[in-house]
Scaffold this motif. Structure first.
Motif, PDB file in Angstrom:
ATOM      1  N   SER A  64      40.320 -42.929 -36.237  1.00 24.72           N
ATOM      2  CA  SER A  64      39.209 -43.819 -36.565  1.00 24.72           C
ATOM      3  C   SER A  64      38.829 -43.721 -38.040  1.00 24.72           C
TER       4      SER A  64
ATOM      5  N   ALA B 295      41.491 -45.442 -40.054  1.00 26.62           N
ATOM      6  CA  ALA B 295      41.358 -46.890 -39.927  1.00 26.62           C
ATOM      7  C   ALA B 295      40.200 -47.405 -40.782  1.00 26.62           C
ATOM      8  N   ARG B 296      39.062 -46.677 -40.759  1.00 26.27           N
ATOM      9  CA  ARG B 296      37.925 -47.087 -41.569  1.00 26.27           C
ATOM     10  C   ARG B 296      38.252 -47.026 -43.056  1.00 26.27           C
TER      11      ARG B 296
ATOM     12  N   GLU C 206      40.359 -49.966 -43.967  1.00 27.18           N
ATOM     13  CA  GLU C 206      39.551 -51.174 -44.095  1.00 27.18           C
ATOM     14  C   GLU C 206      38.795 -51.191 -45.416  1.00 27.18           C
ATOM     15  N   GLU C 207      38.238 -50.043 -45.801  1.00 31.11           N
ATOM     16  CA  GLU C 207      37.527 -49.986 -47.081  1.00 31.11           C
ATOM     17  C   GLU C 207      38.468 -50.255 -48.248  1.00 31.11           C
TER      18      GLU C 207
ATOM     19  N   ASP D 207      41.170 -52.049 -48.127  1.00 29.80           N
ATOM     20  CA  ASP D 207      41.487 -53.478 -48.112  1.00 29.80           C
ATOM     21  C   ASP D 207      40.345 -54.281 -48.725  1.00 29.80           C
ATOM     22  N   GLU D 208      39.112 -53.927 -48.369  1.00 27.90           N
ATOM     23  CA  GLU D 208      37.976 -54.632 -48.944  1.00 27.90           C
ATOM     24  C   GLU D 208      37.918 -54.453 -50.458  1.00 27.90           C
TER      25      GLU D 208
ATOM     26  N   GLN E  36      40.590 -56.616 -51.993  1.00 30.35           N
ATOM     27  CA  GLN E  36      40.180 -58.021 -52.025  1.00 30.35           C
ATOM     28  C   GLN E  36      39.118 -58.281 -53.080  1.00 30.35           C
TER      29      GLN E  36
END
Length: 216
Positions: free
Chosen positions: A146, A149-150, A153-154, A156-157, A160
Motif C-alpha cells: 500500500s 502504491a501510494r 501515485e504521488e 505520477d502526480e 504530471q
C-alpha cells in the motif's frame, strides 16, 4: 582343625555348594529357541507334521504285522507328540519373553523420542511466539504494498504536475519569443537584469522616462 579354619576365612568368598549345572550361552540358546518357535508357527510345519502323522497311521494300520513298529493305539506316536508339546511350549514361551523384552526396549526408546520431540516442539512454539511478538511492529507485506502504491501515485502526480509546468513554461517562452523577449530557462525563474544584455535599454520608454540603472 587349623586347615578347616584356614578354609573358613571371612575375607574369602565361600564356594557354592550343590550340583553344578552346565553353563551355556543364554543368548545363543534364546536365538535357537526363537528359530524353532518361528518354524513351528508356520504353515509348512503344520503340513509336514500332518503328512508324517498320516503316513504313520497308514503304515501302522495297513502294513504287514511284522513291519508295523507302532501298532494300534499308537503308543510311540503319542509319546513323540507329548515330548514335542512338552518342549514346544517352553521354547515358545522363551521366544515370547525375548520378544517382550525387545518390545519393552523399543517402547522405552519410542517414549524417550516422543518426550524429546515434545520438548523440541514446545521450544519451537515458544520461539515462534517470541518471534511473532517481536515482529508485531514490523511492516507487513500488505502495508509495504500500500505504501509503495501510494508513493507511485504521488510520483505520477508530481510527474504530471512537472509536465504541466514545463508545458506552461514552453508556452510562456513561445509568447516571449513572439514578443521579441528572451525566454527564461527555469520554471518560474527569470535571469537577473543587467546592462550587459541591454535589459534597461530595452525596457526604457521612448520619451526617456523609463527606468535607468543607478550610477554608483
Amino acid at each position: 582343625m587349623a586347615e578347616q579354619r584356614r578354609n573358613e576365612r571371612l575375607d574369602q568368598p565361600r564356594e557354592p555348594r550343590g550340583i553344578k549345572l552346565p553353563r551355556f550361552d543364554a543368548e545363543a540358546f534364546g536365538r535357537w529357541s526363537e528359530g524353532i518357535a518361528r518354524g513351528m508357527g508356520t504353515a509348512n510345519f503344520i503340513v509336514v507334521m500332518t503328512v508324517v502323522i498320516t503316513i504313520w497311521f497308514v503304515w501302522n494300520t495297513l502294513a504287514p504285522a511284522d513291519l508295523r513298529f507302532d501298532p494300534y493305539t499308537f503308543t510311540f506316536l503319542t509319546l513323540v507328540l507329548s515330548l514335542q508339546a512338552s518342549y514346544a511350549a517352553p521354547l515358545i514361551l522363551l521366544a515370547q519373553n525375548r520378544q517382550a523384552d525387545r518390545d519393552r526396549v523399543a517402547l522405552e526408546e519410542d517414549r524417550r523420542r516422543a518426550t524429546a520431540q515434545k520438548a523440541d516442539t514446545e521450544y519451537l512454539a515458544r520461539e515462534i511466539a517470541a518471534l511473532r511478538i517481536a515482529l508485531g511492529e514490523v511492516a507487513t507485506r500488505d502495508f509495504l504494498r500500500s505504501e509503495l502504491a501510494r508513493l507511485a501515485e504521488e510520483l505520477d502526480e508530481m510527474g504530471q504536475r512537472r509536465q504541466r509546468l514545463e508545458r506552461r513554461q514552453q508556452e510562456k517562452d513561445s509568447r516571449q519569443e513572439r514578443r521579441g523577449q528572451r525566454p527564461t530557462d527555469g520554471v518560474g525563474l527569470e535571469e537577473p537584469r543587467d546592462d550587459l544584455d541591454g535589459d534597461f535599454t530595452r525596457d526604457a520608454r521612448p520619451d526617456g522616462t523609463g527606468p535607468r540603472r543607478s550610477e554608483s
